[in-house]
Design a protein around this motif. Structure first.
Motif, PDB file in Angstrom:
ATOM      1  N   GLU A  47       0.840  -1.194   0.000  1.00  0.00           N
ATOM      2  CA  GLU A  47       0.000   0.000   0.000  1.00  0.00           C
ATOM      3  C   GLU A  47       0.873   1.241   0.000  1.00  0.00           C
ATOM      4  O   GLU A  47       1.848   1.331   0.750  1.00  0.00           O
ATOM      5  CB  GLU A  47      -0.894  -0.012   1.255  1.00  0.00           C
ATOM      6  CG  GLU A  47      -1.830   1.176   1.322  1.00  0.00           C
ATOM      7  CD  GLU A  47      -2.802   1.047   2.502  1.00  0.00           C
ATOM      8  OE1 GLU A  47      -3.532   0.045   2.561  1.00  0.00           O
ATOM      9  OE2 GLU A  47      -2.821   1.958   3.335  1.00  0.00           O
ATOM     10  N   CYS A  48       0.518   2.171  -0.861  1.00  0.00           N
ATOM     11  CA  CYS A  48       1.250   3.436  -0.935  1.00  0.00           C
ATOM     12  C   CYS A  48       0.267   4.519  -1.377  1.00  0.00           C
ATOM     13  O   CYS A  48      -0.549   4.285  -2.261  1.00  0.00           O
ATOM     14  CB  CYS A  48       2.391   3.321  -1.947  1.00  0.00           C
ATOM     15  SG  CYS A  48       3.219   4.893  -2.274  1.00  0.00           S
ATOM     16  N   ILE A  49       0.375   5.675  -0.739  1.00  0.00           N
ATOM     17  CA  ILE A  49      -0.513   6.784  -1.086  1.00  0.00           C
ATOM     18  C   ILE A  49       0.351   7.996  -1.406  1.00  0.00           C
ATOM     19  O   ILE A  49       1.258   8.328  -0.646  1.00  0.00           O
ATOM     20  CB  ILE A  49      -1.447   7.116   0.096  1.00  0.00           C
ATOM     21  CG1 ILE A  49      -2.317   5.897   0.432  1.00  0.00           C
ATOM     22  CG2 ILE A  49      -2.315   8.327  -0.220  1.00  0.00           C
ATOM     23  CD1 ILE A  49      -2.845   5.905   1.846  1.00  0.00           C
ATOM     24  N   VAL A  50       0.069   8.632  -2.525  1.00  0.00           N
ATOM     25  CA  VAL A  50       0.672   9.949  -2.771  1.00  0.00           C
ATOM     26  C   VAL A  50      -0.473  10.954  -2.811  1.00  0.00           C
ATOM     27  O   VAL A  50      -1.529  10.679  -3.364  1.00  0.00           O
ATOM     28  CB  VAL A  50       1.503  10.014  -4.076  1.00  0.00           C
ATOM     29  CG1 VAL A  50       2.743   9.159  -3.955  1.00  0.00           C
ATOM     30  CG2 VAL A  50       0.701   9.618  -5.281  1.00  0.00           C
ATOM     31  N   TRP A  84       3.654  17.801  -2.418  1.00  0.00           N
ATOM     32  CA  TRP A  84       3.169  16.425  -2.314  1.00  0.00           C
ATOM     33  C   TRP A  84       3.593  15.801  -0.988  1.00  0.00           C
ATOM     34  O   TRP A  84       4.561  16.231  -0.368  1.00  0.00           O
ATOM     35  CB  TRP A  84       3.760  15.556  -3.447  1.00  0.00           C
ATOM     36  CG  TRP A  84       3.251  15.918  -4.808  1.00  0.00           C
ATOM     37  CD1 TRP A  84       3.631  16.994  -5.553  1.00  0.00           C
ATOM     38  CD2 TRP A  84       2.269  15.221  -5.567  1.00  0.00           C
ATOM     39  NE1 TRP A  84       2.946  16.996  -6.742  1.00  0.00           N
ATOM     40  CE2 TRP A  84       2.108  15.920  -6.782  1.00  0.00           C
ATOM     41  CE3 TRP A  84       1.516  14.055  -5.349  1.00  0.00           C
ATOM     42  CZ2 TRP A  84       1.218  15.498  -7.776  1.00  0.00           C
ATOM     43  CZ3 TRP A  84       0.645  13.636  -6.343  1.00  0.00           C
ATOM     44  CH2 TRP A  84       0.488  14.366  -7.531  1.00  0.00           C
ATOM     45  N   ILE A  85       2.862  14.760  -0.600  1.00  0.00           N
ATOM     46  CA  ILE A  85       3.341  13.897   0.486  1.00  0.00           C
ATOM     47  C   ILE A  85       3.240  12.445   0.031  1.00  0.00           C
ATOM     48  O   ILE A  85       2.434  12.115  -0.843  1.00  0.00           O
ATOM     49  CB  ILE A  85       2.559  14.084   1.816  1.00  0.00           C
ATOM     50  CG1 ILE A  85       1.100  13.657   1.678  1.00  0.00           C
ATOM     51  CG2 ILE A  85       2.637  15.517   2.298  1.00  0.00           C
ATOM     52  CD1 ILE A  85       0.379  13.534   3.007  1.00  0.00           C
ATOM     53  N   VAL A  86       4.080  11.609   0.617  1.00  0.00           N
ATOM     54  CA  VAL A  86       4.049  10.174   0.325  1.00  0.00           C
ATOM     55  C   VAL A  86       3.803   9.448   1.646  1.00  0.00           C
ATOM     56  O   VAL A  86       4.495   9.686   2.641  1.00  0.00           O
ATOM     57  CB  VAL A  86       5.381   9.689  -0.295  1.00  0.00           C
ATOM     58  CG1 VAL A  86       5.348   8.180  -0.525  1.00  0.00           C
ATOM     59  CG2 VAL A  86       5.661  10.428  -1.611  1.00  0.00           C
ATOM     60  N   VAL A  87       2.789   8.597   1.654  1.00  0.00           N
ATOM     61  CA  VAL A  87       2.446   7.839   2.864  1.00  0.00           C
ATOM     62  C   VAL A  87       2.639   6.359   2.573  1.00  0.00           C
ATOM     63  O   VAL A  87       1.953   5.801   1.713  1.00  0.00           O
ATOM     64  CB  VAL A  87       0.989   8.121   3.286  1.00  0.00           C
ATOM     65  CG1 VAL A  87       0.647   7.362   4.559  1.00  0.00           C
ATOM     66  CG2 VAL A  87       0.763   9.617   3.472  1.00  0.00           C
ATOM     67  N   ASP A  88       3.614   5.761   3.223  1.00  0.00           N
ATOM     68  CA  ASP A  88       3.958   4.344   3.040  1.00  0.00           C
ATOM     69  C   ASP A  88       4.529   4.090   1.643  1.00  0.00           C
ATOM     70  O   ASP A  88       4.573   4.983   0.805  1.00  0.00           O
ATOM     71  CB  ASP A  88       2.770   3.420   3.322  1.00  0.00           C
ATOM     72  CG  ASP A  88       2.418   3.399   4.806  1.00  0.00           C
ATOM     73  OD1 ASP A  88       3.271   3.786   5.617  1.00  0.00           O
ATOM     74  OD2 ASP A  88       1.282   2.996   5.151  1.00  0.00           O
ATOM     75  N   ASP A 124       7.973   6.050  -9.223  1.00  0.00           N
ATOM     76  CA  ASP A 124       7.569   5.819 -10.620  1.00  0.00           C
ATOM     77  C   ASP A 124       6.430   6.755 -10.997  1.00  0.00           C
ATOM     78  O   ASP A 124       6.427   7.368 -12.057  1.00  0.00           O
ATOM     79  CB  ASP A 124       7.078   4.366 -10.798  1.00  0.00           C
ATOM     80  CG  ASP A 124       8.242   3.388 -10.989  1.00  0.00           C
ATOM     81  OD1 ASP A 124       9.396   3.853 -11.045  1.00  0.00           O
ATOM     82  OD2 ASP A 124       7.982   2.170 -11.072  1.00  0.00           O
ATOM     83  N   TYR A 125       5.451   6.855 -10.098  1.00  0.00           N
ATOM     84  CA  TYR A 125       4.251   7.646 -10.401  1.00  0.00           C
ATOM     85  C   TYR A 125       4.576   9.135 -10.509  1.00  0.00           C
ATOM     86  O   TYR A 125       4.205   9.806 -11.469  1.00  0.00           O
ATOM     87  CB  TYR A 125       3.190   7.406  -9.320  1.00  0.00           C
ATOM     88  CG  TYR A 125       1.925   8.182  -9.551  1.00  0.00           C
ATOM     89  CD1 TYR A 125       1.075   7.872 -10.608  1.00  0.00           C
ATOM     90  CD2 TYR A 125       1.582   9.253  -8.730  1.00  0.00           C
ATOM     91  CE1 TYR A 125      -0.080   8.588 -10.838  1.00  0.00           C
ATOM     92  CE2 TYR A 125       0.420   9.981  -8.946  1.00  0.00           C
ATOM     93  CZ  TYR A 125      -0.406   9.644 -10.003  1.00  0.00           C
ATOM     94  OH  TYR A 125      -1.545  10.365 -10.223  1.00  0.00           O
TER      95      TYR A 125
END
Ligand SMILES: [Zn+2]
Length: 351
Positions: free
Chosen positions: A3-6, A14-18, A32-33
């Motif tokens: 699981e990953c959330i941007v 931006w923030i990146v969660v996990d 990548d995204y």
């Protein structure tokens, strides 16, 4: 699994969660995204958050942080005792199942390398999340205000961890007969509140429901200090499992029929059909990034299949493409309906 959330906070931040790895490139999927949209990760990412130290949430997290040179690294204020033990024995524990230890060590090295002049090395470490602590607040020179606030772990969870630690010491010094209890990583999770313009989101991490009123989702619901308002978007906690379900969360923290997203967790076959049925009673807008039953072994031609059978070779599908749910909403025009786009097998579940 993974699981990953941007999240885009507007104005290019931006923030990146996990984190998890793309099954083909083996790169952190967030990198990548973001790179596919020509975003300069080194300056655009303001926070990298580890909600907790479970394998489906942390793979590649160190690489994300290394690339996001301008980001603060956020972790729960309650340190996972088991991870601490593993770090203490790191030399002996390095092995196939030590990815939490590896990622943590690599992240700590990055934080040490980034320490500022005048900073006591003993104080180097993550930016700590505890309930109702603002983690990021962006307002000056922007078209929309944005804030990120931790919703958990609660003070109760922190206090319980301290008690557990004292009991563990008493057990080692033989003042106590029974081993100490320990909270699992899901109980220590960092759930987040995001507000961009007038659009509010709750990212539920893997936070579980607890019986006590000062722990888990109960603590958030009962908090008088939590950010006010109800969220329109919800990352469903812990892959939709029953033990993470809080009815008060749906009625008090979320607006009626929010957009809800969850990721599957294959080893426990989450979410189950019963989980989906339960969640579809809360909202008609539930989206799942993938299906743990999907990756069937492709059939080869008959003679190859026969040879494999005769040679007693068994095959299983190792990977498919990562599913992805993208929600877009204009933070300046909250009355415009959000768009939900589904990629690589992500699908709606309540229609
Ligand atoms: Zn998980």
């Amino acid at each position: 699994m993974g699981e990953c959330i941007v999240a885009h906070l507007g104005d290019g931040d931006w923030i990146v969660v996990d984190s998890c790895l793309d099954t083909n490139s083996r790169e952190p999927i967030a990198l990548d995204y973001l790179k596919s949209m020509d975003i300069d990760v080194s300056s655009a990412v303001k926070l990298v958050v580890a909600t907790h130290w479970h394998d489906d949430h942390i793979k590649g997290l160190a690489k994300v942080l290394r690339t996001a040179e301008g980001a603060k690294f956020v972790e729960s204020i309650v340190f996972d005792q088991k991870l601490l033990m593993r770090l203490a024995k790191a030399g002996a524990m390095m092995g196939a199942n030590a990815s939490a230890t590896d990622e943590y060590s690599a992240i700590f090295d990055i934080l040490l390398a980034r320490q500022q002049k005048g900073e006591n090395p003993k104080t180097v470490g993550p930016f700590r999340a505890i309930a109702n602590k603002p983690l990021l607040s962006l307002s000056t020179g922007r078209t929309v205000k944005a804030e990120v606030v931790a919703l958990s772990p609660s003070d109760g969870t922190y206090n319980r961890a301290q008690t557990d630690l004292l009991e563990a010491i008493r057990f080692v010094t033989r003042e106590r007969r029974r081993p100490a209890s320990r909270q699992g990583p899901n109980q220590l999770c960092v759930a987040l509140w995001l507000k961009v313009g007038e659009v509010r989101t709750i990212l539920g991490a893997d936070l579980e429901h607890a019986a006590g009123i000062t722990e888990g989702w109960n603590a958030i619901v009962n908090s008088g200090e939590r950010p006010q308002g109800q969220a329109e978007i919800f990352k469903v906690p812990h892959h939709g499992s029953l033990n993470a379900h809080s009815q008060e969360c749906w009625t008090d923290l979320l607006r009626g029929r929010p957009i809800a997203v969850l990721t599957p967790y294959s080893p426990s076959k989450l979410p189950s059909q019963a989980d989906i049925d339960r969640l579809c009673k809360q909202t008609n807008q539930l989206f799942v990034t993938g299906d743990h039953g999907r990756y069937k072994v492709p059939r080869l031609n008959q003679s190859v299949e026969k040879t494999l059978r005769e040679s007693k070779v068994k095959r299983r599908a190792l990977e498919g493409r990562m599913g992805h749910v993208r929600i877009r909403v204009d933070a300046r025009e909250p009355n415009l309906l959000p768009t939900v786009e589904l990629f690589n097998g992500a699908e709606p579940k309540c229609s």
